[in-house]
Design a protein around this motif. Structure first.
Motif, PDB file in Angstrom:
ATOM      1  N   LEU A  60       1.052  -1.214  -0.084  1.00  0.00           N
ATOM      2  CA  LEU A  60      -0.093   0.092   0.010  1.00  0.00           C
ATOM      3  C   LEU A  60       0.940   1.286  -0.064  1.00  0.00           C
ATOM      4  CD1 LEU A  60      -2.942   1.099   0.245  1.00  0.00           C
ATOM      5  CD2 LEU A  60      -2.734   1.003   2.763  1.00  0.00           C
ATOM      6  N   ALA A  61       1.868   1.299   0.620  1.00  0.00           N
ATOM      7  CA  ALA A  61       2.908   2.324   0.901  1.00  0.00           C
ATOM      8  C   ALA A  61       3.723   2.569  -0.618  1.00  0.00           C
ATOM      9  CB  ALA A  61       3.857   2.221   1.912  1.00  0.00           C
ATOM     10  N   GLN A  62       3.614   1.419  -1.155  1.00  0.00           N
ATOM     11  CA  GLN A  62       4.308   1.577  -2.702  1.00  0.00           C
ATOM     12  C   GLN A  62       3.388   2.223  -3.707  1.00  0.00           C
ATOM     13  OE1 GLN A  62       5.680  -2.572  -3.415  1.00  0.00           O
ATOM     14  NE2 GLN A  62       7.629  -2.115  -2.511  1.00  0.00           N
ATOM     15  N   TRP A  63       2.235   1.839  -3.528  1.00  0.00           N
ATOM     16  CA  TRP A  63       1.059   2.277  -4.337  1.00  0.00           C
ATOM     17  C   TRP A  63       0.906   3.923  -4.143  1.00  0.00           C
ATOM     18  CZ3 TRP A  63      -3.574  -1.558  -3.930  1.00  0.00           C
ATOM     19  CH2 TRP A  63      -3.312  -2.690  -4.454  1.00  0.00           C
ATOM     20  N   GLU A  64       1.115   4.381  -2.838  1.00  0.00           N
ATOM     21  CA  GLU A  64       0.991   5.715  -2.410  1.00  0.00           C
ATOM     22  C   GLU A  64       2.201   6.591  -3.064  1.00  0.00           C
ATOM     23  OE1 GLU A  64      -0.547   7.073   1.745  1.00  0.00           O
ATOM     24  OE2 GLU A  64       0.199   5.191   1.987  1.00  0.00           O
ATOM     25  N   THR A  65       3.389   5.872  -2.834  1.00  0.00           N
ATOM     26  CA  THR A  65       4.679   6.656  -3.549  1.00  0.00           C
ATOM     27  C   THR A  65       4.508   6.855  -4.839  1.00  0.00           C
ATOM     28  OG1 THR A  65       5.766   5.870  -1.624  1.00  0.00           O
ATOM     29  CG2 THR A  65       6.843   6.438  -3.715  1.00  0.00           C
ATOM     30  N   ARG A  66       4.012   5.709  -5.736  1.00  0.00           N
ATOM     31  CA  ARG A  66       3.867   5.509  -7.128  1.00  0.00           C
ATOM     32  C   ARG A  66       2.717   6.860  -7.429  1.00  0.00           C
ATOM     33  NH1 ARG A  66       3.389  -0.308  -9.333  1.00  0.00           N
ATOM     34  NH2 ARG A  66       3.315   0.997 -11.093  1.00  0.00           N
ATOM     35  N   ALA A  67       1.786   6.836  -6.714  1.00  0.00           N
ATOM     36  CA  ALA A  67       0.673   7.703  -6.999  1.00  0.00           C
ATOM     37  C   ALA A  67       1.316   9.195  -6.952  1.00  0.00           C
ATOM     38  CB  ALA A  67      -0.621   7.584  -6.298  1.00  0.00           C
ATOM     39  N   LEU A  68       1.947   9.474  -5.964  1.00  0.00           N
ATOM     40  CA  LEU A  68       2.519  11.012  -5.851  1.00  0.00           C
ATOM     41  C   LEU A  68       3.425  11.056  -6.790  1.00  0.00           C
ATOM     42  CD1 LEU A  68       3.066  11.053  -1.769  1.00  0.00           C
ATOM     43  CD2 LEU A  68       1.666  12.517  -2.958  1.00  0.00           C
ATOM     44  N   SER A  69       4.468  10.345  -6.960  1.00  0.00           N
ATOM     45  CA  SER A  69       5.275  10.612  -8.043  1.00  0.00           C
ATOM     46  C   SER A  69       4.514  10.676  -9.485  1.00  0.00           C
ATOM     47  CB  SER A  69       6.361   9.475  -8.379  1.00  0.00           C
ATOM     48  OG  SER A  69       6.296   8.339  -8.135  1.00  0.00           O
ATOM     49  N   GLY A  70       3.691  10.036  -9.764  1.00  0.00           N
ATOM     50  CA  GLY A  70       2.928  10.061 -11.070  1.00  0.00           C
ATOM     51  C   GLY A  70       2.071  11.443 -11.023  1.00  0.00           C
ATOM     52  N   MET A  71       1.652  11.943  -9.885  1.00  0.00           N
ATOM     53  CA  MET A  71       1.013  13.225  -9.968  1.00  0.00           C
ATOM     54  C   MET A  71       2.170  14.380 -10.166  1.00  0.00           C
ATOM     55  SD  MET A  71      -1.996  13.151  -7.079  1.00  0.00           S
ATOM     56  CE  MET A  71      -1.159  13.466  -5.618  1.00  0.00           C
ATOM     57  N   LEU A  72       3.288  14.266  -9.446  1.00  0.00           N
ATOM     58  CA  LEU A  72       4.166  15.072  -9.829  1.00  0.00           C
ATOM     59  C   LEU A  72       4.508  15.181 -11.047  1.00  0.00           C
ATOM     60  CD1 LEU A  72       6.146  14.531  -6.466  1.00  0.00           C
ATOM     61  CD2 LEU A  72       4.902  16.865  -7.205  1.00  0.00           C
ATOM     62  N   GLN A  73       4.756  14.209 -11.750  1.00  0.00           N
ATOM     63  CA  GLN A  73       5.320  14.148 -13.000  1.00  0.00           C
ATOM     64  C   GLN A  73       4.370  14.661 -13.970  1.00  0.00           C
ATOM     65  OE1 GLN A  73       6.168  10.070 -14.576  1.00  0.00           O
ATOM     66  NE2 GLN A  73       7.120  10.813 -16.346  1.00  0.00           N
ATOM     67  N   ALA A  74       3.026  14.194 -13.795  1.00  0.00           N
ATOM     68  CA  ALA A  74       1.813  14.752 -14.773  1.00  0.00           C
ATOM     69  C   ALA A  74       1.812  16.373 -14.572  1.00  0.00           C
ATOM     70  CB  ALA A  74       0.556  13.952 -14.317  1.00  0.00           C
ATOM     71  N   LEU A  75       2.037  17.012 -13.500  1.00  0.00           N
ATOM     72  CA  LEU A  75       2.060  18.317 -13.172  1.00  0.00           C
ATOM     73  C   LEU A  75       3.032  19.052 -13.452  1.00  0.00           C
ATOM     74  CD1 LEU A  75      -0.564  18.099 -10.316  1.00  0.00           C
ATOM     75  CD2 LEU A  75      -1.238  18.401 -12.428  1.00  0.00           C
ATOM     76  N   GLU A  76       4.326  18.571 -13.729  1.00  0.00           N
ATOM     77  CA  GLU A  76       5.607  19.217 -14.009  1.00  0.00           C
ATOM     78  C   GLU A  76       5.159  20.107 -15.258  1.00  0.00           C
ATOM     79  OE1 GLU A  76       9.221  18.310 -13.579  1.00  0.00           O
ATOM     80  OE2 GLU A  76       8.672  17.795 -11.675  1.00  0.00           O
ATOM     81  N   VAL A  77       5.781  21.267 -15.249  1.00  0.00           N
ATOM     82  CA  VAL A  77       5.915  22.035 -16.438  1.00  0.00           C
ATOM     83  C   VAL A  77       6.481  21.684 -17.331  1.00  0.00           C
ATOM     84  CG1 VAL A  77       6.299  24.366 -17.397  1.00  0.00           C
ATOM     85  CG2 VAL A  77       5.612  24.144 -14.891  1.00  0.00           C
ATOM     86  N   PRO A  78       5.907  21.138 -18.549  1.00  0.00           N
ATOM     87  CA  PRO A  78       6.511  20.504 -19.852  1.00  0.00           C
ATOM     88  C   PRO A  78       7.675  21.492 -20.221  1.00  0.00           C
ATOM     89  CG  PRO A  78       4.384  21.119 -20.314  1.00  0.00           C
ATOM     90  CD  PRO A  78       4.493  21.331 -18.724  1.00  0.00           C
ATOM     91  N   THR A  79       9.000  20.979 -20.435  1.00  0.00           N
ATOM     92  CA  THR A  79      10.101  21.832 -21.125  1.00  0.00           C
ATOM     93  C   THR A  79      10.204  21.989 -22.593  1.00  0.00           C
ATOM     94  OG1 THR A  79      11.522  19.876 -21.057  1.00  0.00           O
ATOM     95  CG2 THR A  79      11.428  21.328 -19.046  1.00  0.00           C
ATOM     96  N   ARG A  80       9.725  20.941 -23.157  1.00  0.00           N
ATOM     97  CA  ARG A  80       9.581  20.784 -24.526  1.00  0.00           C
ATOM     98  C   ARG A  80       8.293  20.194 -25.077  1.00  0.00           C
ATOM     99  NH1 ARG A  80      14.315  17.003 -25.924  1.00  0.00           N
ATOM    100  NH2 ARG A  80      14.048  16.715 -23.669  1.00  0.00           N
ATOM    101  N   LEU A  81       7.409  21.115 -25.633  1.00  0.00           N
ATOM    102  CA  LEU A  81       6.332  20.616 -26.087  1.00  0.00           C
ATOM    103  C   LEU A  81       6.148  21.027 -27.623  1.00  0.00           C
ATOM    104  CD1 LEU A  81       3.018  21.129 -23.895  1.00  0.00           C
ATOM    105  CD2 LEU A  81       4.092  19.038 -24.735  1.00  0.00           C
TER     106      LEU A  81
END
Length: 114
Positions: free
Chosen positions: A47-68
């Motif tokens: 469950l802790a691994q799922w939480e960690t992956r969810a957080l990193s996925g959200m962070l990655q999804a919300l990062e400002v794209p550098t090259r679009l």
């Protein structure tokens, strides 16, 4: 030696949606970690691994794209396929809702015995 003889169980596979629902129910405090682990037959570590992956996925999804690259996000063919799939799902859902409503209708009581 096989894993069955050791009593070790193979982890149950859960879909991404099931894992998301589990993590969100934990974060919204609708479920307690112990209850969730017991219900899903997983360890607190999983469950802790799922939480960690969810957080990193959200962070990655919300990062400002550098090259679009400019252009459509989806090809027209893929958009048509997705639209068709959505319409099919809506039709299935409507049929299921009708069936459920029919099943939930109260049945007439049996006639009284003479």
């Amino acid at each position: 030696m096989s894993t069955e003889s050791k009593g070790k169980q193979e982890p149950l596979p859960y879909t991404a949606q099931q894992r998301v629902q589990a993590v969100l129910s934990l974060w919204t405090e609708r479920r307690r970690p112990g209850d969730l682990c017991q219900e899903l037959a997983i360890t607190p570590k999983v469950l802790a691994q799922w939480e960690t992956r969810a957080l990193s996925g959200m962070l990655q999804a919300l990062e400002v794209p550098t090259r679009l690259e400019p252009g459509p996000a989806l090809s027209p063919k893929l958009e048509r396929l997705l639209a068709r799939q959505a319409l099919q799902q809506q039709g299935r859902l409507a049929r299921l809702e009708k069936r459920l409503a029919k099943l939930q209708e109260p049945k007439a009581p049996p006639p009284p015995p003479k």
